[in-house]
Design a protein around this motif. Structure first.
Motif, PDB file in Angstrom:
ATOM      1  N   PHE A  63       0.901  -1.526  -0.072  1.00  0.00           N
ATOM      2  CA  PHE A  63       0.146  -0.102  -0.123  1.00  0.00           C
ATOM      3  C   PHE A  63       0.925   1.176  -0.001  1.00  0.00           C
ATOM      4  O   PHE A  63       1.562   1.451   0.861  1.00  0.00           O
ATOM      5  N   LYS A  64       0.680   2.118  -1.011  1.00  0.00           N
ATOM      6  CA  LYS A  64       1.719   3.101  -1.224  1.00  0.00           C
ATOM      7  C   LYS A  64       3.138   2.713  -1.143  1.00  0.00           C
ATOM      8  O   LYS A  64       3.888   3.664  -0.689  1.00  0.00           O
ATOM      9  N   MET A  79      -2.140   4.344   8.053  1.00  0.00           N
ATOM     10  CA  MET A  79      -1.378   4.545   6.866  1.00  0.00           C
ATOM     11  C   MET A  79      -2.144   5.078   5.671  1.00  0.00           C
ATOM     12  O   MET A  79      -1.897   5.472   4.769  1.00  0.00           O
ATOM     13  N   GLY A  80      -3.481   5.092   6.024  1.00  0.00           N
ATOM     14  CA  GLY A  80      -4.445   6.015   5.020  1.00  0.00           C
ATOM     15  C   GLY A  80      -5.369   4.712   4.216  1.00  0.00           C
ATOM     16  O   GLY A  80      -5.979   5.381   3.333  1.00  0.00           O
ATOM     17  N   LEU A  81      -5.526   3.768   4.733  1.00  0.00           N
ATOM     18  CA  LEU A  81      -6.337   2.760   4.218  1.00  0.00           C
ATOM     19  C   LEU A  81      -7.688   2.527   5.016  1.00  0.00           C
ATOM     20  O   LEU A  81      -7.766   2.101   6.054  1.00  0.00           O
ATOM     21  N   ARG A 148     -18.040   8.014   8.220  1.00  0.00           N
ATOM     22  CA  ARG A 148     -17.265   8.097   9.432  1.00  0.00           C
ATOM     23  C   ARG A 148     -15.751   7.512   8.916  1.00  0.00           C
ATOM     24  O   ARG A 148     -14.685   8.103   9.362  1.00  0.00           O
ATOM     25  N   THR A 149     -15.817   6.637   8.051  1.00  0.00           N
ATOM     26  CA  THR A 149     -14.453   6.259   7.333  1.00  0.00           C
ATOM     27  C   THR A 149     -13.828   7.244   6.712  1.00  0.00           C
ATOM     28  O   THR A 149     -12.510   7.594   6.768  1.00  0.00           O
ATOM     29  N   ILE A 158     -11.956   0.622   1.092  1.00  0.00           N
ATOM     30  CA  ILE A 158     -12.480  -0.536   0.530  1.00  0.00           C
ATOM     31  C   ILE A 158     -13.956  -0.266   1.224  1.00  0.00           C
ATOM     32  O   ILE A 158     -14.168  -0.463   2.358  1.00  0.00           O
ATOM     33  N   ILE A 159     -14.801  -0.727   0.179  1.00  0.00           N
ATOM     34  CA  ILE A 159     -16.358  -0.598   0.585  1.00  0.00           C
ATOM     35  C   ILE A 159     -16.834  -2.047   0.059  1.00  0.00           C
ATOM     36  O   ILE A 159     -16.924  -2.534  -0.826  1.00  0.00           O
ATOM     37  N   ASP A 160     -17.365  -2.814   0.996  1.00  0.00           N
ATOM     38  CA  ASP A 160     -17.876  -4.224   1.103  1.00  0.00           C
ATOM     39  C   ASP A 160     -19.360  -4.241   1.082  1.00  0.00           C
ATOM     40  O   ASP A 160     -20.099  -3.988   2.166  1.00  0.00           O
ATOM     41  N   GLU A 161     -19.871  -4.666  -0.071  1.00  0.00           N
ATOM     42  CA  GLU A 161     -21.255  -4.970  -0.257  1.00  0.00           C
ATOM     43  C   GLU A 161     -22.371  -3.747   0.346  1.00  0.00           C
ATOM     44  O   GLU A 161     -23.052  -3.965   1.232  1.00  0.00           O
TER      45      GLU A 161
END
Length: 235
Positions: A63-64, A79-81, A148-149, A158-161
């Motif tokens: 990541f990055k 870290m920004g994820l 909020r994220t 990362i957006i899950d369903e």
């Protein structure tokens, strides 16, 4: 040449003795929206959890440019994820506004968003800002979880369903919200079942089957591949 924001190579993951991920390879460039498609049970959510450290991964995750495979979830987040889980976790006995404040990672500096900007962007939440989050509808809880994220100022989310179990009108609102997030330059990995949402928003598409990526291309390429849809997506 620009380096990928996220690079996954030969990613494996297990639940007990069950070998769920069997060598996943994918990349996300800065500012890119990737849709991860596939039938239920093929490993899409497990891929998200493995990247975020919620499932122990085996393989390479950068990541990055930094290796993150095996790090604790809170370190990866810092870290920004960002990660919006399928469970739509909120704090039901706290107000909508305070749920948003909890998403701020560093109170000493301003990120891309303030609480008021989030509420202005999404009037559904503005109208309920001082209500307990537990009384929100399913769609509003999904909006709150994503907002909020974003308060944590992620470079990739990362957006899950996000549309699972929601009414068609709310599905459209969630799709619009994700499109607005993409306009801010945040990279997105979207795990989604509804092709109409995924293909409208994504720059590229990955299709999963049997724990690995079986196809990748643009939404236009995907629309031309009836064989891929029949073999890996249609019931």
């Amino acid at each position: 040449m620009t380096e990928p924001m996220l690079k996954v190579r030969d990613l494996h993951a297990y639940y007990g003795k069950s070998h769920v991920l069997q060598g996943v390879n994918l990349e996300i460039m800065p500012g890119e929206v990737i849709a991860l498609l596939g039938r239920n049970g093929v490993g899409r959510s497990t891929t998200a959890k493995a990247i975020m450290g919620e499932v122990r991964p085996r393989g390479e995750i950068h990541f990055k440019g930094q290796p993150i495979a095996g790090l604790e979830s809170h370190r990866i987040a810092r870290m920004g994820l960002g990660y919006v889980p399928e469970s739509r976790d909120i704090f039901p006995m706290m107000s909508v506004r305070n749920n948003l404040i909890l998403g701020i990672k560093d109170m000493r500096r301003h990120g891309k968003y303030t609480v008021d900007q989030m509420l202005d962007m999404f009037p559904n939440l503005r109208a309920r800002a001082d209500n307990l989050a537990g009384v929100l509808s399913g769609g509003e809880k999904q909006m709150l979880t994503m907002c909020r994220t974003l308060m944590g100022d992620p470079d990739l989310i990362i957006i899950d369903e996000p549309t699972e179990g929601l009414a068609p009108k709310i599905v459209q609102q969630i799709g619009d919200m994700i499109a607005e997030i993409a306009k801010t330059g945040v990279s997105i990995l979207l795990v989604e079942q509804k092709l109409s949402i995924a293909l409208r928003i994504a720059n590229r598409v990955y299709v999963m089957g049997h724990g690995e990526i079986v196809w990748g291309g643009t939404p236009a390429d995907f629309r031309d591949r009836e064989d891929v849809r029949k073999e890996w997506l249609e019931v």
